[in-house]
Design a protein around this motif. Structure first.
Motif, PDB file in Angstrom:
ATOM      1  N   SER A  13      56.811  40.791  70.438  1.00 18.86           N
ATOM      2  CA  SER A  13      57.541  39.564  70.120  1.00 18.86           C
ATOM      3  C   SER A  13      58.696  39.387  71.090  1.00 18.86           C
ATOM      4  O   SER A  13      59.347  40.354  71.482  1.00 18.86           O
ATOM      5  N   LEU A  32      62.528  36.931  65.844  1.00 20.02           N
ATOM      6  CA  LEU A  32      61.215  37.578  65.899  1.00 20.02           C
ATOM      7  C   LEU A  32      61.344  39.046  66.283  1.00 20.02           C
ATOM      8  O   LEU A  32      60.628  39.902  65.752  1.00 20.02           O
ATOM      9  N   ALA A  76      62.656  41.013  63.332  1.00 26.49           N
ATOM     10  CA  ALA A  76      61.564  41.287  62.396  1.00 26.49           C
ATOM     11  C   ALA A  76      60.736  42.477  62.860  1.00 26.49           C
ATOM     12  O   ALA A  76      60.312  43.318  62.049  1.00 26.49           O
ATOM     13  N   ASN A 111      62.584  39.311  55.456  1.00 22.36           N
ATOM     14  CA  ASN A 111      61.845  38.067  55.724  1.00 22.36           C
ATOM     15  C   ASN A 111      62.504  36.855  55.065  1.00 22.36           C
ATOM     16  O   ASN A 111      62.388  35.731  55.560  1.00 22.36           O
ATOM     17  N   PRO A 167      65.532  33.238  60.094  1.00 20.31           N
ATOM     18  CA  PRO A 167      65.104  31.840  60.265  1.00 20.31           C
ATOM     19  C   PRO A 167      63.676  31.752  60.805  1.00 20.31           C
ATOM     20  O   PRO A 167      63.212  32.648  61.511  1.00 20.31           O
ATOM     21  N   GLU A 168      62.996  30.655  60.466  1.00 19.02           N
ATOM     22  CA  GLU A 168      61.626  30.422  60.935  1.00 19.02           C
ATOM     23  C   GLU A 168      61.556  29.103  61.695  1.00 19.02           C
ATOM     24  O   GLU A 168      62.235  28.127  61.353  1.00 19.02           O
ATOM     25  N   ALA A 169      60.707  29.065  62.713  1.00 22.31           N
ATOM     26  CA  ALA A 169      60.506  27.847  63.491  1.00 22.31           C
ATOM     27  C   ALA A 169      59.674  26.838  62.698  1.00 22.31           C
ATOM     28  O   ALA A 169      58.925  27.207  61.789  1.00 22.31           O
ATOM     29  N   THR A 170      59.801  25.564  63.060  1.00 20.32           N
ATOM     30  CA  THR A 170      59.060  24.515  62.353  1.00 20.32           C
ATOM     31  C   THR A 170      57.624  24.385  62.832  1.00 20.32           C
ATOM     32  O   THR A 170      56.758  23.922  62.094  1.00 20.32           O
ATOM     33  N   ILE A 218      54.452  26.554  64.472  1.00 18.32           N
ATOM     34  CA  ILE A 218      53.915  27.880  64.778  1.00 18.32           C
ATOM     35  C   ILE A 218      52.429  27.725  65.078  1.00 18.32           C
ATOM     36  O   ILE A 218      51.674  27.198  64.258  1.00 18.32           O
ATOM     37  N   ALA A 220      65.272  31.106  65.914  1.00 21.30           N
ATOM     38  CA  ALA A 220      63.940  31.154  65.313  1.00 21.30           C
ATOM     39  C   ALA A 220      62.806  31.077  66.324  1.00 21.30           C
ATOM     40  O   ALA A 220      61.685  31.514  66.046  1.00 21.30           O
ATOM     41  N   SER A 272      55.318  35.573  69.480  1.00 15.48           N
ATOM     42  CA  SER A 272      54.965  36.771  68.718  1.00 15.48           C
ATOM     43  C   SER A 272      53.500  37.114  68.971  1.00 15.48           C
ATOM     44  O   SER A 272      52.758  36.321  69.549  1.00 15.48           O
ATOM     45  N   HIS A 317      56.396  29.992  68.569  1.00 19.83           N
ATOM     46  CA  HIS A 317      57.293  29.520  67.512  1.00 19.83           C
ATOM     47  C   HIS A 317      58.257  28.539  68.173  1.00 19.83           C
ATOM     48  O   HIS A 317      59.081  28.933  69.005  1.00 19.83           O
TER      49      HIS A 317
END
Length: 434
Positions: free
Chosen positions: A245, A250, A253, A326, A330-333, A335, A375, A379, A398
């Motif tokens: 990643s 990322l 994580a 988790n 933050p997470e990307a919009t 993926i 974010a 990965s 991402h």
């Protein structure tokens, strides 16, 4: 003593003496010399070079231009430094592992530079974490937890801060002498008793070939040891990302998967190699292999994860981050997978191109004032030697916007070479210096 005299010596291809370098470092810190004179000094050092003695003198003078920490702890004060790579989140694993083994790690780290990610940017992907601690806070976290990862305050090696900014705009960044003095002045200001240097070589590193990496490793170790800090360098391979990643959240994580026993991978091997050297040099183990084994055990048995969680909480992050990471990251919009256009074996990965793809997605800086999106990134990047089918995923993107994702997908396909015949994967740990 004045800047003109020192610059005249460099113009005549003479190395400044210790007193002149001490004066110039202090003049950088207090503003006595102008930016033009600082740039002329950097260019002169590039052309003339410094002797071993002069390089040590410049390093010590830059260290002493600001605050130098002293510690009174019941264990050795140790640290590591990496020359930069992609997917390189070793610090986030190694610092708490060392703390679990009885060391204290006051790690002064940096932000992303070019295509390489920065440790501060990564740890700040965790909500609430502050890396800008004052000295009292820094000491408190190190004393209680055993490790803290922070940014340098304004009074740590101010001569380096001034000279680095000038080098960046005067095309003098790649001077071996100035690189050495810059890295070590900040690290030695932390009051270390032992240091290990992870000198990267390969497509994802600043040093692309082994002779360059060996030269830098030798300059760094000779200078650091002559400055009174026991130092060893480990040259490690960066012909592919260290973890699969790239991107701040990322990579955090990935770190958590390693610390919680969900995966191992090459990052554990690098941590063992670096940590083994540090523990052996500090007298905490009898030999490098025993030190490496102790690092692996600290990770495997969860002791490093426990220290990491304590550090995050002490620096303002979530108290139960390790148990539920988790939920906090933050997470990307957007993926999506990048598919291979051909079948075959992965024979080359352009790590620098992948790193710049992350920057382009918003995960790094083009200029210092840029805001980072923690974010975004890549990965599940394939590994060297992997056999892939046509249409199989090479990586997962991402992103925030669809056009950013499409542009990154093109970069990924160009950066990963697929051939009919497999190649031998390079050794991860190449050699030890010093």
């Amino acid at each position: 003593m004045n800047a003109r005299t020192i610059l005249a010596k460099l113009r005549h291809k003479q190395s400044p003496n210790r007193d002149e370098l001490v004066w110039f470092a202090q003049a950088l810190a207090d503003g006595t010399v102008s930016d033009a004179q600082a740039g002329a000094f950097a260019m002169g050092v590039c052309h003339v070079g410094l002797s071993d003695v002069a390089r040590v003198a410049l390093t010590m003078a830059m260290r002493d231009s600001g605050r130098v920490l002293k510690w009174d702890l019941n264990g050795p004060v140790l640290d590591k430094h990496s020359t930069g790579g992609v997917g390189d989140c070793v610090s986030l694993v190694l610092a708490p592992a060392l703390a679990a083994c009885g060391a204290y790690v006051p790690m002064i780290s940096g932000r992303g530079l070019g295509h390489t990610g920065g440790t501060l940017d990564k740890i700040e992907a965790i909500p609430g974490v502050s890396t800008q601690l004052d000295e009292a806070q820094f000491r408190r976290v190190v004393g209680k937890v055993g490790c803290a990862i922070v940014g340098a305050t304004a009074d740590v090696a101010p001569a380096d801060k001034r000279l680095y900014a000038v080098r960046d705009v005067s095309s003098t960044v790649d001077s071996m002498d100035l690189i050495t003095a810059s890295i070590l002045s900040k690290k030695l200001a932390a009051g270390l008793q032992g240091l290990v240097l992870d000198v990267k070589v390969g497509s994802g590193a600043f040093m692309k070939d082994l002779p360059q990496a060996q030269a830098l490793a030798n300059a760094l170790t000779k200078t650091a040891n002559a400055s009174g800090c026991r130092t060893t360098a480990v040259i490690s391979d960066m012909s592919q990302p260290l973890v699969p990643s790239l991107g701040n959240a990322l990579e955090v994580a990935e770190v958590m998967r390693v610390l919680t026993g969900q995966t191992k991978g090459p990052i554990v091997s690098v941590c063992a190699a670096l940590g083994g050297v540090l523990l052996a040099n500090a007298g905490l183990t009898h030999g490098v292999q025993a030190g490496a084994d102790l690092i692996v055990r600290a990770i495997r048995e969860g002791h490093a994860a426990e220290r990491f969680g304590m550090m995050i909480a002490a620096m303002g992050g979530p108290v139960r981050f390790v148990e539920d990471y988790n939920r906090f990251l933050p997470e990307a919009t957007i993926i999506g997978e990048v598919s291979s256009e051909a079948a075959g074996y992965v024979t080359a990965i352009d790590g620098e191109a992948l790193g710049m793809a992350v920057v382009d997605l918003g995960g790094g800086r083009v200029v210092e004032s840029d805001q980072i999106n923690s974010a975004v990134g890549l990965s599940d990047v394939v590994r060297l030697g992997a056999k892939v089918a046509k249409g199989a995923p090479l990586a997962v993107i991402h992103a925030v916007r669809a056009n950013d994702a499409e542009r990154a997908a093109q970069t990924v396909r160009q950066a990963i070479k697929i051939s009919d015949k497999p190649v031998k994967t390079p050794e991860l740990i190449i050699e030890r210096v010093g």
